[in-house]
Design an enzyme around this catalytic site. Structure first.
Site, short mmCIF file in Angstrom:
data_model
loop_
_atom_site.label_atom_id
_atom_site.label_comp_id
_atom_site.label_asym_id
_atom_site.label_seq_id
_atom_site.Cartn_x
_atom_site.Cartn_y
_atom_site.Cartn_z
N GLU A 192 10.35 -0.04 -6.02
CA GLU A 192 9.88 0.11 -7.39
C GLU A 192 11.04 0.23 -8.37
O GLU A 192 12.10 0.77 -8.04
CB GLU A 192 9.02 1.37 -7.52
N ASP A 220 1.66 8.52 -2.69
CA ASP A 220 1.40 7.88 -3.98
C ASP A 220 1.66 6.38 -3.92
O ASP A 220 2.79 5.92 -4.03
CB ASP A 220 2.25 8.53 -5.08
#
Length: 352
Positions: free
Chosen positions: A64, A235
């Site tokens: 990410e 998550d």
């Protein structure tokens, strides 16, 4: 060749220097400082550019980018999450970050962020608990005793006054590791044989697991009234830790809803299920805990503003220290238009 100019040099905080800085300041003190810095930036939340993190997912993990800017400075973090790495002797999460000046676009600092992410995540958890947890909370359950666990426990101690931490992990070796690392740090540490045992008497329950699956770490009948749940782990789309029934009776607080609805516990709920943004509570625009018997949930997924706050604080903390090294990162020709001339001059110097 000529040595690089001052303009060419960018301070870099290595893992070794980050550890030196942490020890110089003190782990708990630094997390208190980070919690204060993050809270200050949450108060000015509308000033920031905001976007869900840019994620590249695979079957085994995620990579990410997390960018943001307040118009004066820009920051981003590169971070991965690969739960299977532990079996290969590797970290589940690694990261680095950059802080830059918006006026010039020049980077002003690069830093490792594997350690810093652990520090800022724990600081954010404790900041949220300060606003949402029962004021008399002194016992915390820590379910999931991996790399983040000690940071979470110490941040809750330093910011919220937690006195006892009750540990549980499906891997007893992780609990032994965590208990050993927390020994002598001012907490009563209780190692437990089940999640049910760990939550006994706890007013703050932190879940921090990493499996890439829909998991149920807490079932509905495990959670009574008057507790605060800090859901830190798992998550990612398709990864959860809490039974949906808990979500339906909890008051839910999030960082940035467009990101949390994709990655957080609330991915199990409808897209219009009501949630409160944490910054609104801190800025006085929305209530936090309103009832002693209430169940509050911080559906924490991590957001770029927290990384920005951490990078800015570390940048300030570096002043007057030697806890960095200068990297020759920016080309600085005598004439900004003559970049190729730099190579020509270097070629001549090398030949000489």
């Amino acid at each position: 060749m000529n040595p690089p100019s001052r303009q060419a040099l960018v301070p870099f905080v290595s893992v070794d220097n980050m550890m030196r800085l942490v020890l110089h300041v003190g782990v708990e003190r630094l997390m208190v400082e980070l919690a204060d810095a993050i809270e200050a930036d949450f108060r000015r939340w509308p000033e920031f550019d905001k976007t869900p993190r840019i994620a590249s997912h695979s079957d085994i993990g995620v990579i990410e980018l997390m960018p943001t800017s307040d118009g004066q400075q820009y920051g981003f973090k590169y971070v991965n999450g690969h739960p299977g790495n532990m079996r290969r002797g590797l970290q589940t999460v690694t990261a680095f970050g950059v802080l830059a000046d918006v006026a010039t676009g020049y980077p002003v600092m690069m830093s490792e962020m594997t350690i810093l992410t652990a520090l800022r995540t724990a600081a954010t958890s404790a900041m949220a608990a300060k606003w949402l947890a029962p004021r008399d909370a002194r016992v915390m359950a820590m379910i999931g005793n991996g790399a983040q666990a000690e940071f979470q426990a110490l941040a809750m101690k330093a910011v919220c006054g937690i006195e006892e931490v009750r540990l549980y992990d499906i891997d007893p070796a992780a609990t032994r590791k965590c208990a050993a690392n927390l020994a002598g740090r001012g907490l009563r540490v209780v190692s437990c044989n089940s999640a049910e045992d760990a939550i006994l008497g706890a007013r703050i329950i932190t879940t921090c697991t990493a499996d890439k699956q829909y998991a149920t770490i807490l079932t509905d009948n495990m959670v009574g009234g008057g507790v605060h749940i800090n859901a830190v782990g798992s998550d990612c789309p398709g990864k959860t830790e809490l039974a949906p029934a808990i979500l339906h009776r909890a008051e839910i607080f999030v960082e940035y809803p467009p990101q949390t609805r994709i990655e957080g516990e609330i991915q199990q709920l409808g897209p219009d299920h009501p949630v409160t943004e944490l910054w609104q509570v801190i800025a006085g625009e929305a209530p936090g805990r309103t009832d002693a018997a209430q169940v509050t949930l911080f559906d924490s997924v991590g957001f770029a503003i927290e990384d920005f706050s951490a990078l800015r604080h570390i940048h300030r903390r570096l002043r007057g220290t030697g806890f960095f090294q200068d990297l020759d990162m920016i080309a600085d020709p005598d004439d900004p238009r003559d970049l190729f001339g730099m190579i020509c001059r270097a070629e001549g110097a090398q030949a000489a």
